[in-house]
Design an enzyme around this catalytic site. Structure first.
Site, PDB file in Angstrom:
ATOM      1  N   LYS A  26     -44.129  21.663 -78.766  1.00  0.00           N
ATOM      2  CA  LYS A  26     -43.986  23.124 -78.857  1.00  0.00           C
ATOM      3  C   LYS A  26     -42.641  23.580 -78.274  1.00  0.00           C
ATOM      4  CE  LYS A  26     -47.828  23.784 -76.610  1.00  0.00           C
ATOM      5  NZ  LYS A  26     -48.196  22.351 -76.517  1.00  0.00           N
ATOM      6  N   THR A  27     -42.341  23.111 -77.057  1.00  0.00           N
ATOM      7  CA  THR A  27     -41.071  23.497 -76.442  1.00  0.00           C
ATOM      8  C   THR A  27     -39.909  23.002 -77.304  1.00  0.00           C
ATOM      9  OG1 THR A  27     -42.076  23.433 -74.257  1.00  0.00           O
ATOM     10  CG2 THR A  27     -39.684  23.294 -74.328  1.00  0.00           C
ATOM     11  N   ASP A  45     -43.452  30.430 -72.760  1.00  0.00           N
ATOM     12  CA  ASP A  45     -44.359  29.289 -72.694  1.00  0.00           C
ATOM     13  C   ASP A  45     -45.671  29.752 -72.054  1.00  0.00           C
ATOM     14  OD1 ASP A  45     -45.038  26.696 -73.113  1.00  0.00           O
ATOM     15  OD2 ASP A  45     -43.642  25.822 -71.671  1.00  0.00           O
ATOM     16  N   THR A  71     -51.312  26.319 -75.260  1.00  0.00           N
ATOM     17  CA  THR A  71     -52.223  25.189 -75.443  1.00  0.00           C
ATOM     18  C   THR A  71     -53.642  25.719 -75.671  1.00  0.00           C
ATOM     19  OG1 THR A  71     -52.373  25.126 -73.043  1.00  0.00           O
ATOM     20  CG2 THR A  71     -50.965  23.477 -74.075  1.00  0.00           C
ATOM     21  N   ARG A 115     -45.236  12.838 -76.237  1.00  0.00           N
ATOM     22  CA  ARG A 115     -44.869  12.689 -74.828  1.00  0.00           C
ATOM     23  C   ARG A 115     -45.386  11.364 -74.271  1.00  0.00           C
ATOM     24  NH1 ARG A 115     -46.412  17.492 -72.153  1.00  0.00           N
ATOM     25  NH2 ARG A 115     -44.280  18.242 -72.322  1.00  0.00           N
TER      26      ARG A 115
HETATM   27  N1  LIG Z   1     -41.961  15.804 -83.556  1.00  0.00           N
HETATM   28  C1  LIG Z   1     -41.231  15.278 -82.570  1.00  0.00           C
HETATM   29  N2  LIG Z   1     -40.182  14.501 -82.845  1.00  0.00           N
HETATM   30  C2  LIG Z   1     -39.459  13.946 -81.843  1.00  0.00           C
HETATM   31  N3  LIG Z   1     -39.730  14.100 -80.523  1.00  0.00           N
HETATM   32  C3  LIG Z   1     -40.776  14.878 -80.201  1.00  0.00           C
HETATM   33  C4  LIG Z   1     -41.567  15.507 -81.189  1.00  0.00           C
HETATM   34  N4  LIG Z   1     -42.533  16.209 -80.601  1.00  0.00           N
HETATM   35  C5  LIG Z   1     -42.363  16.029 -79.278  1.00  0.00           C
HETATM   36  N5  LIG Z   1     -41.311  15.231 -79.031  1.00  0.00           N
HETATM   37  C6  LIG Z   1     -40.866  14.790 -77.701  1.00  0.00           C
HETATM   38  O1  LIG Z   1     -42.004  14.740 -76.861  1.00  0.00           O
HETATM   39  C7  LIG Z   1     -41.721  15.301 -75.582  1.00  0.00           C
HETATM   40  C8  LIG Z   1     -42.692  16.411 -75.290  1.00  0.00           C
HETATM   41  O2  LIG Z   1     -42.515  17.470 -76.217  1.00  0.00           O
HETATM   42  P1  LIG Z   1     -42.573  19.016 -75.780  1.00  0.00           P
HETATM   43  O3  LIG Z   1     -42.035  19.174 -74.401  1.00  0.00           O
HETATM   44  O4  LIG Z   1     -41.912  19.801 -76.856  1.00  0.00           O
HETATM   45  O5  LIG Z   1     -44.146  19.267 -75.800  1.00  0.00           O
HETATM   46  P2  LIG Z   1     -44.958  20.610 -75.563  1.00  0.00           P
HETATM   47  O6  LIG Z   1     -45.846  20.785 -76.752  1.00  0.00           O
HETATM   48  O7  LIG Z   1     -44.026  21.714 -75.248  1.00  0.00           O
HETATM   49  O8  LIG Z   1     -45.858  20.257 -74.308  1.00  0.00           O
HETATM   50  P3  LIG Z   1     -46.466  21.247 -73.161  1.00  0.00           P
HETATM   51  O9  LIG Z   1     -47.657  21.921 -73.782  1.00  0.00           O
HETATM   52  O10 LIG Z   1     -46.872  20.313 -72.056  1.00  0.00           O
HETATM   53  O11 LIG Z   1     -45.372  22.181 -72.771  1.00  0.00           O
HETATM   54  C9  LIG Z   1     -40.244  15.726 -75.641  1.00  0.00           C
HETATM   55  O12 LIG Z   1     -39.458  14.726 -75.053  1.00  0.00           O
HETATM   56  C10 LIG Z   1     -39.929  15.816 -77.097  1.00  0.00           C
HETATM   57  O13 LIG Z   1     -38.621  15.485 -77.354  1.00  0.00           O
HETATM   58 MG   LIG Z   2     -43.731  22.768 -73.473  1.00  0.00          MG
END
Ligand SMILES: Nc1ncnc2c1ncn2[C@@H]1O[C@H](COP(=O)(O)OP(=O)(O)OP(=O)(O)O)[C@@H](O)[C@H]1O
Ligand SMILES: [Mg+2]
Length: 368
Positions: A88-89, A133, A182, A241
């Site tokens: 998401k981030t 977020d 989430t 992750r």
């Molecule tokens: N589709 C993708 N392709 C490449 N890398 C990804 C992808 N999705 C996530 N990542 C990698 O996985 C890690 C976690 O992703 P991210 O921080 O965006 O998750 P999030 O959904 O924001 O989690 P949270 O809910 O804990 O904030 C990061 O290092 C990101 O680069």
């Molecule tokens: Mg995030």
């Protein structure tokens, strides 16, 4: 209404925190661990092209952004919903990059008062992306301010205090909110309705995770042999992750063992050391399944009994282990309690038709 919400929030944040404490100790936790918020950055793709998997979502988002660019207006607000660690981030950053605009980052818990949000909103530039977020954790008053800001691009700034206070309406430039959550279910309907596009992120299938591991290995300068990326993908619980974390731990193994190329067996051996098995289950997951199968003949067993058997808090078992075990079909929740599925028995190397205690045949017909 406000009272109900805050008491819900209270219960929920308690659960989250207990879960998070336990989660932070687990290699297969989907929450960030240690210095990962920093190391996540180096692995984040910067453009939609580099974002692996989720093809439908990517196509929708691409269209949405292209249309805004062609019309030369900031796009409608975007909501990104899905479990932790799915990107998401990353997508929020990509949206700003693709539009070539700056991004302002904040989060629901960081905004304590409506005034905090008002001052962020009133300092936004035209077209800027405001990433919020954990948007489901915004205080109620801030949420109401955000409705108006998102719809009418206006914010009422309070001047002075007490009876003499007055509000001055301030017109905002057009901007784009990218919200991440989430827990989409906790977002009030009026807020949800103000997003023009909602993206639901799903767990990644193995082939997409395999490509993701290969990409991350390239970024980190790690050479993977045949089958190594697939082996990592299998154990990553559908979560980028976790895949990136396991890759880093396997890199440690390679450094210590002076390996130039990491083979499939190295992945296997390194992750066995961390007690992560071929399905991505860790010590606690296995303990839970074993307790149901060996101590309760497969179930049904109540949550509290089960937690006592594995020496954990009931809450930890419920929020940390069960979601993945249920999703992967190792465990079902029935009105009478938790039941291990046939898949759980075979995964533990046991015959689901035999009672592991005395080897007698079991009657499994009444369990489900
Ligand atoms: N589709 C993708 N392709 C490449 N890398 C990804 C992808 N999705 C996530 N990542 C990698 O996985 C890690 C976690 O992703 P991210 O921080 O965006 O998750 P999030 O959904 O924001 O989690 P949270 O809910 O804990 O904030 C990061 O290092 C990101 O680069
Ligand atoms: Mg995030």
């Amino acid at each position: 209404m406000a009272a109900t919400r805050s008491s819900d929030d209270g219960i929920d944040s308690g659960r989250d925190n207990a879960g998070a404490r336990e989660e932070s100790l687990r290699m297969v936790s989907s929450a960030p661990m240690g210095d990962e918020p920093v190391s996540d950055e180096e692995l984040r793709p910067h453009a939609l092209d580099g974002f692996i998997g989720q093809p439908r979502l990517k196509a929708q988002l691409q269209l949405f952004l292209d249309a805004a660019r062609k019309r030369d207006v900031p796009p409608d607000h975007i909501l990104l919903a899905g479990p932790p660690g799915l990107g998401k981030t990353t997508l929020a950053m990509i949206v700003a990059n693709e539009l070539g605009v700056p991004i302002r980052v904040t989060s629901g818990p960081a905004i304590l008062h409506a005034g905090d949000l008002a001052s962020i909103l009133s300092s936004l530039d035209t077209g800027e992306v405001l990433f919020i977020d954990e948007i489901h954790r915004l205080p109620r008053a801030a949420e109401e301010l955000l409705y108006i800001a998102m719809e009418d691009f206006r914010v009422d700034v309070m001047v002075g205090k007490g009876p003499g206070a007055s509000s001055i309406p301030l017109t905002l430039p057009r901007f784009t909110v990218v919200g991440a959550t989430t827990r989409e279910g906790m977002l009030p309907a009026p807020l949800r309705a103000r997003f023009g596009f909602t993206a639901h992120l799903d767990f990644y299938p193995h082939d997409e995770l395999e490509r993701l591991v290969e990409r991350s290995a390239g970024v980190l300068g790690i050479t993977l042999g045949p089958g190594a990326a697939a082996e990592l993908a299998l154990r990553s619980r559908g979560t980028p992750r976790i895949a990136n974390r396991l890759l880093r731990r396997v890199r440690d193994w390679a450094i210590v063992h002076d390996l130039g190329v990491i083979g499939q067996k190295d992945v296997h051996d390194a992750l066995a050391l961390y007690q992560i098995d071929s399905e991505g289950l860790d010590r606690l997951d296995i303990a839970v399944l074993k307790a149901i199968v060996t101590s309760f003949q497969g179930g049904p067993v109540g949550l509290n009994n089960l937690a006592a058997m594995v020496g954990e808090e009931a809450e930890t078992v419920e929020t940390v282990c069960e979601p993945y075990l249920v999703r992967e079909g190792f465990l079902v929740r029935t009105p009478k309690g938790r039941v291990a599925t046939r898949r759980a028995w075979t995964h533990l190397g046991l015959d689901p038709d035999m009672d592991p205690a005395d080897g007698a045949e079991r009657d499994v017909s009444k369990l489900f």
